[in-house]
Design a protein around this motif. Sequence first.
Motif, short mmCIF file in Angstrom:
data_model
loop_
_atom_site.label_atom_id
_atom_site.label_comp_id
_atom_site.label_asym_id
_atom_site.label_seq_id
_atom_site.Cartn_x
_atom_site.Cartn_y
_atom_site.Cartn_z
N GLU A 188 -3.31 4.08 -5.36
CA GLU A 188 -4.22 3.36 -6.27
C GLU A 188 -5.49 4.17 -6.52
O GLU A 188 -6.00 4.20 -7.64
CB GLU A 188 -4.56 1.99 -5.70
CG GLU A 188 -3.41 0.99 -5.78
CD GLU A 188 -3.85 -0.40 -5.38
OE1 GLU A 188 -5.02 -0.57 -4.95
OE2 GLU A 188 -3.02 -1.34 -5.50
N ARG A 189 -5.98 4.83 -5.48
CA ARG A 189 -7.19 5.65 -5.65
C ARG A 189 -6.91 6.84 -6.57
O ARG A 189 -7.74 7.20 -7.40
CB ARG A 189 -7.68 6.12 -4.28
CG ARG A 189 -8.98 6.91 -4.33
CD ARG A 189 -9.39 7.37 -2.96
NE ARG A 189 -10.50 8.31 -3.01
CZ ARG A 189 -10.77 9.20 -2.06
NH1 ARG A 189 -10.01 9.24 -0.97
NH2 ARG A 189 -11.78 10.03 -2.17
N ARG A 203 0.85 -1.18 0.00
CA ARG A 203 0.00 0.00 0.00
C ARG A 203 0.89 1.24 0.00
O ARG A 203 1.96 1.24 0.63
CB ARG A 203 -0.89 0.01 1.25
CG ARG A 203 -1.84 1.19 1.35
CD ARG A 203 -2.54 1.23 2.71
NE ARG A 203 -3.43 2.37 2.83
CZ ARG A 203 -3.91 2.84 4.00
NH1 ARG A 203 -3.58 2.24 5.14
NH2 ARG A 203 -4.71 3.89 4.02
N THR A 239 0.77 7.66 -13.06
CA THR A 239 0.33 8.48 -11.93
C THR A 239 1.53 9.05 -11.18
O THR A 239 1.55 10.23 -10.81
CB THR A 239 -0.54 7.64 -10.98
OG1 THR A 239 -1.66 7.12 -11.70
CG2 THR A 239 -1.02 8.47 -9.80
N ALA A 289 -4.71 6.92 -8.93
CA ALA A 289 -4.61 6.39 -10.30
C ALA A 289 -5.99 6.20 -10.92
O ALA A 289 -6.20 6.49 -12.11
CB ALA A 289 -3.85 5.07 -10.28
N GLU A 290 -6.94 5.74 -10.10
CA GLU A 290 -8.31 5.58 -10.60
C GLU A 290 -8.92 6.93 -10.99
O GLU A 290 -9.55 7.06 -12.04
CB GLU A 290 -9.17 4.90 -9.54
CG GLU A 290 -8.82 3.44 -9.30
CD GLU A 290 -9.61 2.84 -8.15
OE1 GLU A 290 -10.46 3.57 -7.58
OE2 GLU A 290 -9.37 1.67 -7.80
N THR A 309 -2.21 4.53 -15.32
CA THR A 309 -1.50 3.43 -14.69
C THR A 309 -0.76 3.98 -13.47
O THR A 309 -0.60 5.20 -13.31
CB THR A 309 -0.49 2.79 -15.64
OG1 THR A 309 0.54 3.75 -15.92
CG2 THR A 309 -1.15 2.36 -16.95
N ILE A 310 -0.27 3.07 -12.62
CA ILE A 310 0.49 3.50 -11.45
C ILE A 310 1.73 4.29 -11.87
O ILE A 310 2.02 5.36 -11.31
CB ILE A 310 0.89 2.30 -10.57
CG1 ILE A 310 -0.36 1.68 -9.92
CG2 ILE A 310 1.89 2.72 -9.51
CD1 ILE A 310 -1.07 2.57 -8.91
N ASP A 360 -4.52 7.30 -1.03
CA ASP A 360 -3.89 6.08 -1.53
C ASP A 360 -3.50 6.28 -2.99
O ASP A 360 -4.28 6.85 -3.78
CB ASP A 360 -4.85 4.90 -1.44
CG ASP A 360 -4.78 4.22 -0.10
OD1 ASP A 360 -5.46 4.71 0.83
OD2 ASP A 360 -4.07 3.22 0.02
#
Length: 483
Positions: A321-322, A303, A334, A324-325, A330-331, A319
Amino acid sequence: MNTHCTHHDLIIKDVRIFDGTGEEERRGDVAVKGDRISAIGSLERSSSAAVIEGGGLALAPGFIDVHTHDDAQVLSQDPMASKITQGVTTVIVGNCGISLAPLQPDGPVPAPLNVIGDESIYQYPKFSDYIASLQSAPPAVNVAPLVGHSTLRVGAMDSLDRPATDKELDKMGACLQEALDAGAIGLSTGLYYPPARHAPATEVLQLLKLMAGTGGIYTTHMRNEDDHVEESLRESFETAASAGVPLVVSHHKCMGHKNHGLSTQTLKMFDEVRRHQTVGLDAYPYIAGSSSLLPEMVEQSTRVLVTWSQPYPEFNGWDLERIAEVLNCTIDETIERLVPAGAIYFCMSEDDVRRIITYPYTMIGSDGIPYGAHPHPRLWGTFPRVLGRYARDLELMPLETAVHKMTGLAASTFGLKDRGRIVEGAFADIVLFDADRIADTATYEEPIRPANGIELVLVNGLIALDHGTMLEACAGHVVLREK
């Protein structure tokens, strides 16, 4: 035990004295005169300008944070609440190869030099300039400065993706010598990070040889703390031994899931090498680390939280990942959009953390980063967390052992004279705390929260914290290497 009649500036009566040596507590009074501890024992016959009733609270030497990135913070006349409210009275700055001096860049500084601020704060072409600034406006805590190898590289080289040339090494050596002459306590490296990643061990060795016999110490954020942690430990041991200087391995850890549990082996390596070499280590009591936002660190983590982003401050505390969404990236994309940025990385095992923290020769260092809107909770919680969670609640070590790790052991390792012990004549860096209540309250969600249970903090004899109230005493000293 001092019982004679003397006048003091302050007497703290009826306390459980944890003297920093690791010995069992004893009950008594502690007196202060000027900036020194003037008496310890039963002081009924002594007079004092002020008396504080300790009521059986624990009294210890002010805690020494051996691994900080407070280089700029201590210059800002900040009351250093994140340290004082933990009972920290001394910080060692210049870690991980990152020091504020000697450097005056023409443009942006590369990561991770930006963990202490942007290029505008790097305004000290000589280390002595930095020392002079600290001395002209005393900080809230004592400051012992290291000089950073990455800082030396950035100042001497036009390209960091290669070893230094002989001419560049000479320039770095001259800057290091100036820093040592100014009183720097040693050299730090951050061989994991891009600015120093291409520096071979021979480059570090040549610089370290300048410290041989001076008492200067070598601290290192090693080249690798994950899949090649054992190899990096060997490199660190061998380089320090070849130079004839004492070594401290910074924030020892085993990153990445497949390396969890490896501390059983790495600590055996410390045991072996300590038989013939002066080696120490520090650690912090969390399973997450923090630094600049770097792809290679993201890869090792389960994480990632973004602590700050220059282009996207609205994502501070989110986060990865959030983010990136939200950005529909992509990570990797981002990360490219967020930088320059900082992050918290969940990459360690709690079993390893416990094993390393309880290892007899491990000091406590927060590795706290005060730069950024949403810091790691270790900035505010490290020392109370060790005392409350790990020593008292989990009973992993006696309280006197925990205190020793953050006082006497730290002072002796770094050569901080007259600090880290409750003894007559020592500097009056003192913390009074409730051993039953002490606890960290800072969390990953709410990281800027003072700890519970710290009742009183003295820095060089002046009260900096009184029952939760900061007094902004600014009584800190610059602690330099004795020549």
